[in-house]
Design a protein around this motif. Structure first.
Motif, PDB file in Angstrom:
ATOM      1  N   ARG A 153       0.900  -1.154   0.013  1.00  0.00           N
ATOM      2  CA  ARG A 153      -0.064  -0.014   0.044  1.00  0.00           C
ATOM      3  C   ARG A 153       0.978   1.226  -0.131  1.00  0.00           C
ATOM      4  NH1 ARG A 153      -4.315  -1.538   4.677  1.00  0.00           N
ATOM      5  NH2 ARG A 153      -5.877  -2.504   3.381  1.00  0.00           N
ATOM      6  N   THR A 154       0.224   2.575  -0.403  1.00  0.00           N
ATOM      7  CA  THR A 154       0.968   3.570  -0.234  1.00  0.00           C
ATOM      8  C   THR A 154       0.187   4.771   0.320  1.00  0.00           C
ATOM      9  OG1 THR A 154       2.052   3.020  -2.397  1.00  0.00           O
ATOM     10  CG2 THR A 154       2.106   5.350  -1.738  1.00  0.00           C
ATOM     11  N   LEU A 155       0.660   5.518   1.279  1.00  0.00           N
ATOM     12  CA  LEU A 155      -0.109   6.505   2.056  1.00  0.00           C
ATOM     13  C   LEU A 155       0.459   7.889   1.573  1.00  0.00           C
ATOM     14  CD1 LEU A 155      -2.141   7.467   4.167  1.00  0.00           C
ATOM     15  CD2 LEU A 155      -0.066   7.096   5.812  1.00  0.00           C
ATOM     16  N   ILE A 156      -0.667   8.670   1.304  1.00  0.00           N
ATOM     17  CA  ILE A 156      -0.290  10.212   1.027  1.00  0.00           C
ATOM     18  C   ILE A 156      -0.997  10.941   1.889  1.00  0.00           C
ATOM     19  CG2 ILE A 156      -0.394  11.965  -1.028  1.00  0.00           C
ATOM     20  CD1 ILE A 156      -0.966   9.520  -2.969  1.00  0.00           C
ATOM     21  N   LEU A 157      -0.171  11.860   2.802  1.00  0.00           N
ATOM     22  CA  LEU A 157      -0.589  12.724   3.531  1.00  0.00           C
ATOM     23  C   LEU A 157      -0.409  14.242   3.007  1.00  0.00           C
ATOM     24  CD1 LEU A 157       0.801  11.456   6.968  1.00  0.00           C
ATOM     25  CD2 LEU A 157      -1.345  11.080   6.022  1.00  0.00           C
ATOM     26  N   PHE A 158      -1.267  15.127   3.235  1.00  0.00           N
ATOM     27  CA  PHE A 158      -1.070  16.388   2.686  1.00  0.00           C
ATOM     28  C   PHE A 158      -1.822  17.472   3.429  1.00  0.00           C
ATOM     29  CE2 PHE A 158      -4.831  14.814   0.440  1.00  0.00           C
ATOM     30  CZ  PHE A 158      -5.822  15.742   0.528  1.00  0.00           C
ATOM     31  N   PHE A 159      -1.387  18.637   3.426  1.00  0.00           N
ATOM     32  CA  PHE A 159      -2.131  19.605   4.226  1.00  0.00           C
ATOM     33  C   PHE A 159      -1.865  21.045   3.386  1.00  0.00           C
ATOM     34  CE2 PHE A 159       2.052  19.225   6.089  1.00  0.00           C
ATOM     35  CZ  PHE A 159       2.447  20.534   6.487  1.00  0.00           C
ATOM     36  N   ASP A 160      -2.667  22.171   3.662  1.00  0.00           N
ATOM     37  CA  ASP A 160      -2.671  23.123   2.921  1.00  0.00           C
ATOM     38  C   ASP A 160      -1.723  24.405   3.573  1.00  0.00           C
ATOM     39  OD1 ASP A 160      -3.091  25.727   1.709  1.00  0.00           O
ATOM     40  OD2 ASP A 160      -5.449  25.673   1.829  1.00  0.00           O
ATOM     41  N   THR A 161      -0.871  24.777   2.939  1.00  0.00           N
ATOM     42  CA  THR A 161       0.265  25.640   3.479  1.00  0.00           C
ATOM     43  C   THR A 161       0.372  26.956   2.885  1.00  0.00           C
ATOM     44  OG1 THR A 161       1.955  24.774   1.747  1.00  0.00           O
ATOM     45  CG2 THR A 161       2.050  23.773   3.972  1.00  0.00           C
ATOM     46  N   THR A 162      -1.008  27.546   2.406  1.00  0.00           N
ATOM     47  CA  THR A 162      -1.143  28.671   1.776  1.00  0.00           C
ATOM     48  C   THR A 162      -0.917  29.572   2.850  1.00  0.00           C
ATOM     49  OG1 THR A 162      -2.670  27.651   0.032  1.00  0.00           O
ATOM     50  CG2 THR A 162      -2.516  29.954   0.122  1.00  0.00           C
ATOM     51  N   GLU A 163      -1.619  29.729   3.758  1.00  0.00           N
ATOM     52  CA  GLU A 163      -1.564  30.630   4.789  1.00  0.00           C
ATOM     53  C   GLU A 163      -0.121  30.696   5.458  1.00  0.00           C
ATOM     54  OE1 GLU A 163      -2.932  34.032   7.055  1.00  0.00           O
ATOM     55  OE2 GLU A 163      -3.474  32.959   5.103  1.00  0.00           O
ATOM     56  N   ALA A 164       0.548  29.600   5.552  1.00  0.00           N
ATOM     57  CA  ALA A 164       2.024  29.546   6.186  1.00  0.00           C
ATOM     58  C   ALA A 164       2.832  30.384   5.247  1.00  0.00           C
ATOM     59  CB  ALA A 164       2.425  28.244   6.509  1.00  0.00           C
ATOM     60  N   LYS A 165       2.481  30.228   3.887  1.00  0.00           N
ATOM     61  CA  LYS A 165       3.561  30.761   2.900  1.00  0.00           C
ATOM     62  C   LYS A 165       3.475  32.366   3.026  1.00  0.00           C
ATOM     63  CE  LYS A 165       5.569  27.159   1.084  1.00  0.00           C
ATOM     64  NZ  LYS A 165       6.968  26.883   1.073  1.00  0.00           N
ATOM     65  N   ARG A 166       2.165  32.599   2.992  1.00  0.00           N
ATOM     66  CA  ARG A 166       1.601  33.964   2.660  1.00  0.00           C
ATOM     67  C   ARG A 166       2.231  34.771   4.119  1.00  0.00           C
ATOM     68  NH1 ARG A 166      -1.616  37.685   5.003  1.00  0.00           N
ATOM     69  NH2 ARG A 166      -2.426  36.277   6.296  1.00  0.00           N
ATOM     70  N   LEU A 167       2.058  34.058   5.234  1.00  0.00           N
ATOM     71  CA  LEU A 167       2.618  34.761   6.492  1.00  0.00           C
ATOM     72  C   LEU A 167       4.195  34.927   6.440  1.00  0.00           C
ATOM     73  CD1 LEU A 167       0.460  32.845   9.215  1.00  0.00           C
ATOM     74  CD2 LEU A 167       0.513  35.399   8.503  1.00  0.00           C
ATOM     75  N   GLU A 168       4.840  34.095   5.863  1.00  0.00           N
ATOM     76  CA  GLU A 168       6.331  33.941   5.867  1.00  0.00           C
ATOM     77  C   GLU A 168       6.685  34.891   4.888  1.00  0.00           C
ATOM     78  OE1 GLU A 168      10.133  33.068   6.208  1.00  0.00           O
ATOM     79  OE2 GLU A 168       8.582  32.682   7.525  1.00  0.00           O
ATOM     80  N   GLU A 169       5.983  35.286   3.775  1.00  0.00           N
ATOM     81  CA  GLU A 169       6.106  36.336   2.916  1.00  0.00           C
ATOM     82  C   GLU A 169       6.192  37.629   3.493  1.00  0.00           C
ATOM     83  OE1 GLU A 169       3.869  35.636  -0.798  1.00  0.00           O
ATOM     84  OE2 GLU A 169       5.117  33.857  -1.463  1.00  0.00           O
ATOM     85  N   THR A 170       5.000  37.739   4.330  1.00  0.00           N
ATOM     86  CA  THR A 170       4.424  39.100   5.155  1.00  0.00           C
ATOM     87  C   THR A 170       5.800  39.476   6.038  1.00  0.00           C
ATOM     88  OG1 THR A 170       2.157  38.692   4.904  1.00  0.00           O
ATOM     89  CG2 THR A 170       2.828  40.322   6.477  1.00  0.00           C
ATOM     90  N   ARG A 171       6.160  38.367   6.645  1.00  0.00           N
ATOM     91  CA  ARG A 171       7.134  38.730   7.483  1.00  0.00           C
ATOM     92  C   ARG A 171       8.441  39.163   7.065  1.00  0.00           C
ATOM     93  NH1 ARG A 171      11.810  36.636   9.265  1.00  0.00           N
ATOM     94  NH2 ARG A 171      11.569  35.018   7.634  1.00  0.00           N
ATOM     95  N   ARG A 172       8.853  38.479   5.953  1.00  0.00           N
ATOM     96  CA  ARG A 172      10.073  38.811   5.263  1.00  0.00           C
ATOM     97  C   ARG A 172       9.826  40.425   4.763  1.00  0.00           C
ATOM     98  NH1 ARG A 172      10.179  33.729   2.548  1.00  0.00           N
ATOM     99  NH2 ARG A 172       9.089  34.669   0.833  1.00  0.00           N
ATOM    100  N   ASP A 173       8.690  40.560   4.183  1.00  0.00           N
ATOM    101  CA  ASP A 173       8.201  42.223   3.621  1.00  0.00           C
ATOM    102  C   ASP A 173       8.373  43.195   4.913  1.00  0.00           C
ATOM    103  OD1 ASP A 173       7.965  41.257   1.117  1.00  0.00           O
ATOM    104  OD2 ASP A 173       5.827  40.959   1.154  1.00  0.00           O
ATOM    105  N   PHE A 174       7.831  42.604   5.929  1.00  0.00           N
ATOM    106  CA  PHE A 174       7.854  43.430   7.229  1.00  0.00           C
ATOM    107  C   PHE A 174       9.226  43.769   7.686  1.00  0.00           C
ATOM    108  CE2 PHE A 174       7.667  43.934  11.968  1.00  0.00           C
ATOM    109  CZ  PHE A 174       6.788  45.182  11.948  1.00  0.00           C
ATOM    110  N   VAL A 175      10.013  42.596   7.831  1.00  0.00           N
ATOM    111  CA  VAL A 175      11.530  43.066   8.051  1.00  0.00           C
ATOM    112  C   VAL A 175      12.147  44.114   7.151  1.00  0.00           C
ATOM    113  CG1 VAL A 175      13.796  41.893   8.343  1.00  0.00           C
ATOM    114  CG2 VAL A 175      11.847  40.687   9.496  1.00  0.00           C
ATOM    115  N   ALA A 176      11.900  43.544   5.912  1.00  0.00           N
ATOM    116  CA  ALA A 176      12.646  44.675   4.905  1.00  0.00           C
ATOM    117  C   ALA A 176      11.995  46.007   4.909  1.00  0.00           C
ATOM    118  CB  ALA A 176      12.325  44.061   3.538  1.00  0.00           C
ATOM    119  N   ASN A 177      10.614  46.148   5.254  1.00  0.00           N
ATOM    120  CA  ASN A 177      10.048  47.582   5.229  1.00  0.00           C
ATOM    121  C   ASN A 177      10.719  48.248   6.612  1.00  0.00           C
ATOM    122  OD1 ASN A 177       8.674  47.736   2.812  1.00  0.00           O
ATOM    123  ND2 ASN A 177       6.965  46.561   3.887  1.00  0.00           N
ATOM    124  N   ILE A 178      10.614  47.512   7.692  1.00  0.00           N
ATOM    125  CA  ILE A 178      10.875  48.093   9.022  1.00  0.00           C
ATOM    126  C   ILE A 178      12.429  48.458   9.058  1.00  0.00           C
ATOM    127  CG2 ILE A 178      11.518  46.047  10.318  1.00  0.00           C
ATOM    128  CD1 ILE A 178       9.508  49.016  11.502  1.00  0.00           C
TER     129      ILE A 178
END
Length: 402
Positions: A153-178
């Motif tokens: 058998r083969t097991l596939i696990l997955f989850f949505d990381t869209t929000e985590a990616k967006r927050l990481e981009e926001t964090r980088r932008d915030f650090v650059a802006n500040i």
């Protein structure tokens, strides 16, 4: 002479003379016993084979039950494939996202990865970007782990990381802006300090440069304070210990903090209060939010203009509207004004001393109190920012005593 024989197992005995009657009886008994023993042996064998089959069935059932329990316990969505590559089980979201149709996986990237895992016998991690089913709603990023299991058998696990990616981009932008925002006043302060040192023998220049130095230091202090406030409102526990707050007191304190700035610009501040309006929350944060709205209205109003603050209660909400007669906001910028460090008119904002964080703080404070912020604006006519949060329900004292 007659001979008669009796066979017992592999032995055969031959007796002369006629067969006695007692021998016939013994022979019949032995025959019946053999038949009974044979039947019992066959029954025992069949029973044994049936028991083995039942044990195998129960074991398979237990194994399936264990797998289902494990899949229920893991936080990720899953797809379980059998040895033929068909889908045995799958989370509902696997069908919703278009990963599975019927009993097959329809995403070629996942199918190729499954083949690699099956051939190598080692787990594999991957990311998959999917277009949302609705138009103009962006993309979904999935983090996927594929692992082999027993029974091919083969097991596939997955989850949505869209929000985590967006927050990481926001964090980088915030650090650059500040970093950029802090660098500007700090650099200016250093330059002005050197200039004052060079013109120490010129009192007029010392006074002029000292005034600029003071303005830059005030700007730096304001920026740091706004950063502190923004960090606080982004913490979900910011209003964990809220209290019953009078909205009129909040508005009065916010206007009082902005009065000197308004008078220096010749702007009239007016307010219309609602004496019974109360909300539940953090008074300092609410005051900061209203002050930021009033301060923003003052900075973008023309000299000699008017800024009004009105409080109304409507359908269980308290609405605090801040109205100015300023330059207004173009339609394409109305959503972006709540972004951190966004400035509609960058040159004017820098001249007026704004940090670009005020409206972002207002939006977070409203959200933390279960509310929202609304904006109406028309270029060259002015803007209205409405801060809306739920009204607090306070039962009468007489009702509490009853």
């Amino acid at each position: 002479m007659r001979l008669w024989a009796v066979s017992v197992g592999p032995l055969k005995h031959v007796y002369p003379g006629p067969m006695p009657d007692i021998g016939i009886v013994q022979l019949l008994v032995a025959a019946l016993a053999g038949i009974v023993i044979g039947v019992v042996a066959m029954w025992a064998l069949n029973r044994s084979m049936t028991s083995v089959e039942e044990i195998d069935t129960v074991s398979a059932s237990v194994a399936d039950s264990d797998i289902q329990s494990v899949l229920t316990a893991v936080p990720q969505a899953h797809i379980l494939l059998n040895a033929a590559g068909d889908v045995e089980r799958a989370s509902t979201i696997a069908y919703s996202l278009g990963l599975v149709r019927g009993s097959r996986i329809i995403r070629s990237e996942i199918v190729a990865a499954v083949h690699e895992v099956t051939a190598a016998g080692e787990p594999k991690d991957m990311e998959l970007s999917l277009r949302r089913s609705f138009a103009n709603t962006g993309r979904i990023v999935l983090s996927i782990r594929i692992a082999p299991m027993s029974g091919n058998r083969t097991l596939i696990l997955f989850f949505d990381t869209t929000e985590a990616k967006r927050l990481e981009e926001t964090r980088r932008d915030f650090v650059a802006n500040i970093s950029h925002e802090l660098k500007t006043p700090i650099g200016a302060i250093g330059l002005l300090a050197e200039t004052i040192q060079d013109v120490a023998d010129e009192p007029e220049n010392v006074v002029a440069f000292s005034a600029q130095l003071q303005r830059e230091s005030v700007r730096l202090a304001s920026l740091v304070q706004d950063i502190i406030e923004l960090s606080r409102v982004q913490d979900g526990a910011a209003i964990a210990h809220g209290e019953l707050v009078s909205v009129d007191d909040v508005v009065a304190e916010a206007i009082d903090r902005c009065r000197i700035e308004a008078e220096s610009r010749g702007i009239i501040l007016a307010s219309a209060q609602a004496p019974d309006a109360q909300v539940f929350g953090d008074r300092p944060l609410l005051t900061t939010a209203v002050r930021n709205l009033v301060d923003n209205a003052i900075r973008y109003s023309n000299r000699g203009g008017r800024v009004s603050v009105g409080v109304t209660c409507f359908e269980g909400d308290v609405r605090i509207a801040v109205v100015d007669q300023g330059v207004g906001i173009p339609p394409e910028l109305r959503e972006r004004v709540f972004e951190r460090f966004f400035r509609g008119d960058d040159a004017r904002t820098r001249e007026e001393g704004g940090t670009g964080l005020g409206l972002s703080i207002v939006k977070h404070v409203a959200a933390d109190h279960g509310g929202r912020i609304e904006l109406w604006s028309e270029p060259c006519k002015g803007s209205t920012f409405t801060f809306i949060i739920p009204e607090a329900y306070a039962p009468d004292t007489e009702q509490e005593e009853q």
